[in-house]
Design a protein around this motif. Structure first.
Motif, PDB file in Angstrom:
ATOM      1  N   THR A   2      -4.097 -94.560  75.952  1.00 56.17           N
ATOM      2  CA  THR A   2      -2.896 -94.166  75.217  1.00 56.17           C
ATOM      3  C   THR A   2      -1.751 -95.135  75.468  1.00 56.17           C
ATOM      4  O   THR A   2      -0.988 -95.447  74.554  1.00 56.17           O
ATOM      5  N   LEU A   6       0.179 -97.310  72.691  1.00 54.29           N
ATOM      6  CA  LEU A   6       1.631 -97.267  72.563  1.00 54.29           C
ATOM      7  C   LEU A   6       2.216 -98.677  72.545  1.00 54.29           C
ATOM      8  O   LEU A   6       3.067 -99.004  71.699  1.00 54.29           O
ATOM      9  N   ARG A   9       1.435-100.408  69.197  1.00 55.65           N
ATOM     10  CA  ARG A   9       2.263 -99.897  68.103  1.00 55.65           C
ATOM     11  C   ARG A   9       3.695-100.411  68.206  1.00 55.65           C
ATOM     12  O   ARG A   9       4.319-100.754  67.203  1.00 55.65           O
ATOM     13  N   LEU A 299       5.959 -93.869  64.920  1.00 60.95           N
ATOM     14  CA  LEU A 299       5.288 -94.150  66.189  1.00 60.95           C
ATOM     15  C   LEU A 299       4.752 -92.864  66.817  1.00 60.95           C
ATOM     16  O   LEU A 299       3.612 -92.819  67.294  1.00 60.95           O
ATOM     17  N   LEU A 303       0.812 -91.687  67.647  1.00 61.87           N
ATOM     18  CA  LEU A 303       0.359 -91.161  68.928  1.00 61.87           C
ATOM     19  C   LEU A 303      -0.243 -89.768  68.765  1.00 61.87           C
ATOM     20  O   LEU A 303      -1.188 -89.406  69.478  1.00 61.87           O
TER      21      LEU A 303
END
Length: 315
Positions: A2, A6, A9, A299, A303
């Protein structure tokens, strides 16, 4: 995984944000009218206007103005209002929370109405209830914000007297008064988005309920409620999440109109006044904040995909 998603992105958003700031700055300068006229009036002489333009830095090349503005914005300095002389950062600090509150309340209202209504209609596909909900959704999407706002004011403020027609009270001063003032604006924007969320939820649920894993769950004797909510709804949340994320920009656009109707001192009303007075720093700062907010929501939506669908993390 993750954290890597992040960072990837964010690295993709930075060039987009830079391009958007450039476009916003240049399009603002291309607005018709002269800010010196709005400040000094029509009777000012050409010499007075030229002195003011030099003082405000408007005589510099557009590229130089952009670099100076971008450098100041990177340090939190959004410039100074040409009309009032107030720092734009202070104006944003007062008005952004109002628009964010209106957007969040509208989105919560849309989700609380749209998703249950979509599931209800999908599980009764082709019934009278399904047709009625779909008709109400289409009707809500067809009503403009300004017309819906005026109808709500006439009904709940003028005739019934239940809610205020305009004004704003900060939440920390009077929580109850704040919610009363935000109910009608939130309904004005939220009902249109709820209709869109409902239609997307219904379409996704209708498609999901025809899948093989749903038939397998039914054949195993899983309770109908679990089939609908645990298996069906969870698997159709990704397209619904996409719609909700993409509609944030629409909600903020609706806030510009709604804040004017209900006299809310939010970001949208500040931008409208800035355009009227040719107050370039105010318009630029307000639009950039809106753009950054939309990028942030996108964003968060990305996620959310990784949480709802593990295949996104694996890819």
């Amino acid at each position: 995984m993750t954290a890597r998603l992040l960072l990837r992105r964010i690295s993709q958003l930075l060039p987009t944000a830079l391009i958007v700031t450039f476009l916003v700055f240049m399009m603002t300068l291309a607005l018709p009218g002269d800010p010196t006229t709005a400040i000094l009036g029509e009777d000012a002489s050409a010499e007075q206007r030229e002195i003011l333009r030099e003082k405000l830095g408007l005589d510099r090349p557009a590229a130089v103005q952009y670099v100076v503005w971008l450098g100041g914005m990177a340090t939190g300095d959004f410039g100074t209002s040409l009309k009032t002389g107030e720092p734009v950062a202070d104006m944003l600090a007062l008005r952004v929370p109002i628009t964010v509150e209106l957007t969040v309340l509208s989105m919560v209202l849309a989700v609380l109405i749209g998703i249950p209504a979509g599931v209800f209609a999908a599980t009764r596909r082709g019934s009278l209830a399904d047709l009625g909900i779909s008709f109400l959704a289409m009707s809500s999407m067809a009503v403009p914000y300004f017309w819906a706002g005026m109808l709500l004011i006439m009904l709940f403020a003028v005739k019934l007297g239940w809610l205020p027609s305009s004004g704003y009270v900060p939440f920390h001063i009077d929580p109850f008064g704040n919610l009363r003032a935000m109910i009608l604006p939130s309904i004005t924007i939220g009902t249109a988005m709820a209709a869109l969320v409902m239609r997307q939820t219904r379409a996704a649920m209708c498609e999901t309920m025809e899948q093989d894993f749903i038939r397998t769950a039914r054949a195993k004797g899983v309770r109908p409620r679990s089939v609908v909510y645990r298996h069906g709804l969870r698997n159709c949340l990704i397209p619904v999440t996409t719609v909700i994320g993409l509609q944030i920009g629409t909600l903020i656009g609706g806030a510009v109109v709604t804040e004017t109707i209900f006299s809310l001192p939010g970001l949208g009303r500040m931008i409208v006044n800035g355009i009227f007075w040719r107050d370039f720093p105010v318009v630029q700062g307000g639009i950039v904040v809106i753009v950054f907010f939309v990028l942030l929501v996108n964003l968060v939506t990305d996620l959310a995909y990784s949480i709802l669908d593990p295949r996104v993390r694996l890819s």
